[in-house]
Design a protein around this motif. Structure first.
Motif, PDB file in Angstrom:
ATOM      1  N   LEU A 145       0.902  -1.220   0.045  1.00 17.29           N
ATOM      2  CA  LEU A 145       0.116  -0.172   0.091  1.00 17.29           C
ATOM      3  C   LEU A 145       0.844   1.193  -0.139  1.00 17.29           C
ATOM      4  O   LEU A 145       1.882   1.462   0.734  1.00 17.29           O
ATOM      5  CB  LEU A 145      -1.108   0.073   1.237  1.00 17.29           C
ATOM      6  N   PRO A 146       0.610   2.340  -0.834  1.00 14.00           N
ATOM      7  CA  PRO A 146       1.358   3.392  -0.887  1.00 14.00           C
ATOM      8  C   PRO A 146       0.992   4.278   0.235  1.00 14.00           C
ATOM      9  O   PRO A 146       0.039   4.218   0.860  1.00 14.00           O
ATOM     10  CB  PRO A 146       0.892   4.019  -2.292  1.00 14.00           C
ATOM     11  N   GLN A 147       2.054   5.212   0.716  1.00 17.96           N
ATOM     12  CA  GLN A 147       1.468   5.850   1.854  1.00 17.96           C
ATOM     13  C   GLN A 147       0.395   6.880   1.620  1.00 17.96           C
ATOM     14  O   GLN A 147       0.356   7.511   0.217  1.00 17.96           O
ATOM     15  CB  GLN A 147       2.932   7.013   2.382  1.00 17.96           C
ATOM     16  N   GLY A 148      -0.465   7.062   2.612  1.00 17.49           N
ATOM     17  CA  GLY A 148      -1.801   7.773   2.284  1.00 17.49           C
ATOM     18  C   GLY A 148      -2.898   7.211   1.569  1.00 17.49           C
ATOM     19  O   GLY A 148      -3.816   7.420   1.537  1.00 17.49           O
ATOM     20  N   ALA A 149      -2.640   5.819   1.293  1.00 17.59           N
ATOM     21  CA  ALA A 149      -3.769   5.220   0.460  1.00 17.59           C
ATOM     22  C   ALA A 149      -4.248   4.213   1.473  1.00 17.59           C
ATOM     23  O   ALA A 149      -3.911   3.959   2.835  1.00 17.59           O
ATOM     24  CB  ALA A 149      -3.075   4.053  -0.415  1.00 17.59           C
ATOM     25  N   VAL A 150      -5.584   3.931   1.315  1.00 15.68           N
ATOM     26  CA  VAL A 150      -6.472   3.001   2.102  1.00 15.68           C
ATOM     27  C   VAL A 150      -6.819   1.818   1.366  1.00 15.68           C
ATOM     28  O   VAL A 150      -7.267   1.705   0.222  1.00 15.68           O
ATOM     29  CB  VAL A 150      -7.735   3.866   2.332  1.00 15.68           C
ATOM     30  N   ARG A 151      -6.642   0.839   1.977  1.00 14.05           N
ATOM     31  CA  ARG A 151      -6.868  -0.863   1.416  1.00 14.05           C
ATOM     32  C   ARG A 151      -8.454  -0.795   1.339  1.00 14.05           C
ATOM     33  O   ARG A 151      -9.167  -0.409   2.309  1.00 14.05           O
ATOM     34  CB  ARG A 151      -6.349  -1.900   2.163  1.00 14.05           C
ATOM     35  N   LEU A 152      -8.947  -1.333   0.313  1.00 14.80           N
ATOM     36  CA  LEU A 152     -10.246  -1.596  -0.037  1.00 14.80           C
ATOM     37  C   LEU A 152     -10.868  -2.738  -0.285  1.00 14.80           C
ATOM     38  O   LEU A 152     -12.058  -3.073   0.171  1.00 14.80           O
ATOM     39  CB  LEU A 152     -10.621  -0.581  -1.423  1.00 14.80           C
ATOM     40  N   LEU A 153     -10.305  -3.923  -0.698  1.00 14.24           N
ATOM     41  CA  LEU A 153     -10.621  -5.046  -1.090  1.00 14.24           C
ATOM     42  C   LEU A 153      -9.307  -5.842  -0.662  1.00 14.24           C
ATOM     43  O   LEU A 153      -8.170  -5.606  -0.889  1.00 14.24           O
ATOM     44  CB  LEU A 153     -10.976  -5.220  -2.413  1.00 14.24           C
ATOM     45  N   ALA A 154      -9.600  -7.399  -0.188  1.00 16.10           N
ATOM     46  CA  ALA A 154      -8.509  -8.212  -0.023  1.00 16.10           C
ATOM     47  C   ALA A 154      -9.201  -9.647  -0.435  1.00 16.10           C
ATOM     48  O   ALA A 154     -10.468  -9.801  -0.465  1.00 16.10           O
ATOM     49  CB  ALA A 154      -8.365  -8.377   1.608  1.00 16.10           C
ATOM     50  N   SER A 155      -8.337 -10.639  -0.693  1.00 19.11           N
ATOM     51  CA  SER A 155      -8.737 -12.027  -0.901  1.00 19.11           C
ATOM     52  C   SER A 155      -8.049 -13.038  -0.088  1.00 19.11           C
ATOM     53  O   SER A 155      -6.911 -12.473   0.642  1.00 19.11           O
ATOM     54  CB  SER A 155      -8.533 -12.391  -2.478  1.00 19.11           C
ATOM     55  N   ALA A 156      -8.279 -14.123   0.033  1.00 21.42           N
ATOM     56  CA  ALA A 156      -7.448 -15.058   0.812  1.00 21.42           C
ATOM     57  C   ALA A 156      -6.184 -15.226   0.298  1.00 21.42           C
ATOM     58  O   ALA A 156      -5.256 -15.500   1.182  1.00 21.42           O
ATOM     59  CB  ALA A 156      -8.418 -16.324   1.009  1.00 21.42           C
ATOM     60  N   ALA A 157      -5.844 -15.120  -0.965  1.00 18.19           N
ATOM     61  CA  ALA A 157      -4.486 -15.383  -1.561  1.00 18.19           C
ATOM     62  C   ALA A 157      -3.830 -14.121  -1.561  1.00 18.19           C
ATOM     63  O   ALA A 157      -2.428 -14.136  -1.539  1.00 18.19           O
ATOM     64  CB  ALA A 157      -4.791 -16.057  -2.768  1.00 18.19           C
ATOM     65  N   CYS A 158      -4.439 -12.976  -1.409  1.00 17.42           N
ATOM     66  CA  CYS A 158      -3.669 -11.714  -1.804  1.00 17.42           C
ATOM     67  C   CYS A 158      -4.288 -10.565  -0.820  1.00 17.42           C
ATOM     68  O   CYS A 158      -5.567 -10.101  -0.984  1.00 17.42           O
ATOM     69  CB  CYS A 158      -3.467 -11.494  -3.137  1.00 17.42           C
ATOM     70  N   SER A 159      -3.607 -10.108   0.295  1.00 21.96           N
ATOM     71  CA  SER A 159      -4.235  -9.191   1.111  1.00 21.96           C
ATOM     72  C   SER A 159      -4.492  -7.749   0.275  1.00 21.96           C
ATOM     73  O   SER A 159      -5.488  -6.941   0.766  1.00 21.96           O
ATOM     74  CB  SER A 159      -3.459  -8.955   2.352  1.00 21.96           C
ATOM     75  N   ASN A 160      -3.587  -7.520  -0.526  1.00 22.43           N
ATOM     76  CA  ASN A 160      -4.154  -5.989  -1.117  1.00 22.43           C
ATOM     77  C   ASN A 160      -4.516  -6.328  -2.556  1.00 22.43           C
ATOM     78  O   ASN A 160      -4.059  -6.260  -3.689  1.00 22.43           O
ATOM     79  CB  ASN A 160      -2.685  -5.342  -1.201  1.00 22.43           C
TER      80      ASN A 160
END
Length: 232
Positions: A145-160
């Motif tokens: 995740l870049p600085q200042g970004a917010v995570r929106l979606l995740a999956s079991a195999a890939c958190s970002n």
């Protein structure tokens, strides 16, 4: 309105459903064919937004167009010109914003669910969607995740799986797919579809593709609909 510039990095990885979405809303678009050696523009002044599609290469490859694309994304962010990235495109965005792109623990190829990350960003960008829904994937790398970004979606195999930063949306997953694109990717897979828990066969990816992509387009309508709100 100035056109949206769509950057294609491989002939079979075009804008897909995104083109239909923009055309229905009479939003002009231009295609920059990196795969045909089109030049990366040096300025964002002619565009209302930038879209970067997927591709088989890595952001970490030594390709002459990558530094130019990274610089253009940086200029767009500085000028508040909305940027949208799909898979490789999301990785280009993350890298341009100072984050790393590394190998994912596993390859994730096929239809697998993603989960919305609770918070204000999900309420804004995923309005009306369920907390979990099917998504199409085809990647072996992932972005931090870049600085200042917010995570929106995740999956079991890939958190970002997706991030937002202001008007900018970076996706690791693919919401632009059509049945014909899936068929093209399976045909071009070149040995990538070795059986694994996170890699589906071509037959499975194509099973009920029309119905699956219709559901995917309902997700795309929400994400794209929020993204185009930022276009000047």
């Amino acid at each position: 309105m100035k056109p949206v510039a769509i950057f294609r990095h491989a002939a079979h990885e075009g804008p897909g459903y995104l083109a239909e979405f923009l055309d229905r809303r009479a939003i002009p678009r231009v295609l920059v064919r990196i795969d045909q050696n089109d030049a990366v523009p040096s300025s964002v002044d002619r565009f209302s937004g930038l879209v970067f599609m997927g591709g088989p290469m890595s952001v970490n490859d030594s390709l002459p167009w990558i530094p130019k694309a990274l610089a253009l994304i940086g200029r767009a962010v500085e000028a508040d010109v909305p940027v949208l990235g799909h898979c490789l495109g999301g990785q280009l965005m993350a890298r341009a914003l100072g984050a790393t792109v590394t190998r994912n623990p596993v390859r994730e190829i096929g239809w697998f669910p993603v989960t919305a990350v609770d918070g204000p960003a999900a309420l804004e960008w995923l309005d009306g969607l369920p907390r979990e829904f099917p998504m199409f994937h085809w990647h072996g790398e992932t972005f931090a995740l870049p600085q200042g970004a917010v995570r929106l979606l995740a999956s079991a195999a890939c958190s970002n799986q997706a991030f937002v930063r202001g008007p900018h949306l970076g996706l690791q997953c693919h919401v632009e797919m059509t049945p014909s694109m899936i068929a093209d990717w399976v045909r071009e897979s070149d040995g990538e579809l070795e059986s694994a828990a996170t890699v589906q066969s071509g037959e499975e990816m194509l099973r009920d593709a029309p119905a699956r992509t219709q559901a995917l387009h309902r997700v795309a309508d929400v994400l794209y609909g929020r993204w185009v709100q930022g276009l000047a």
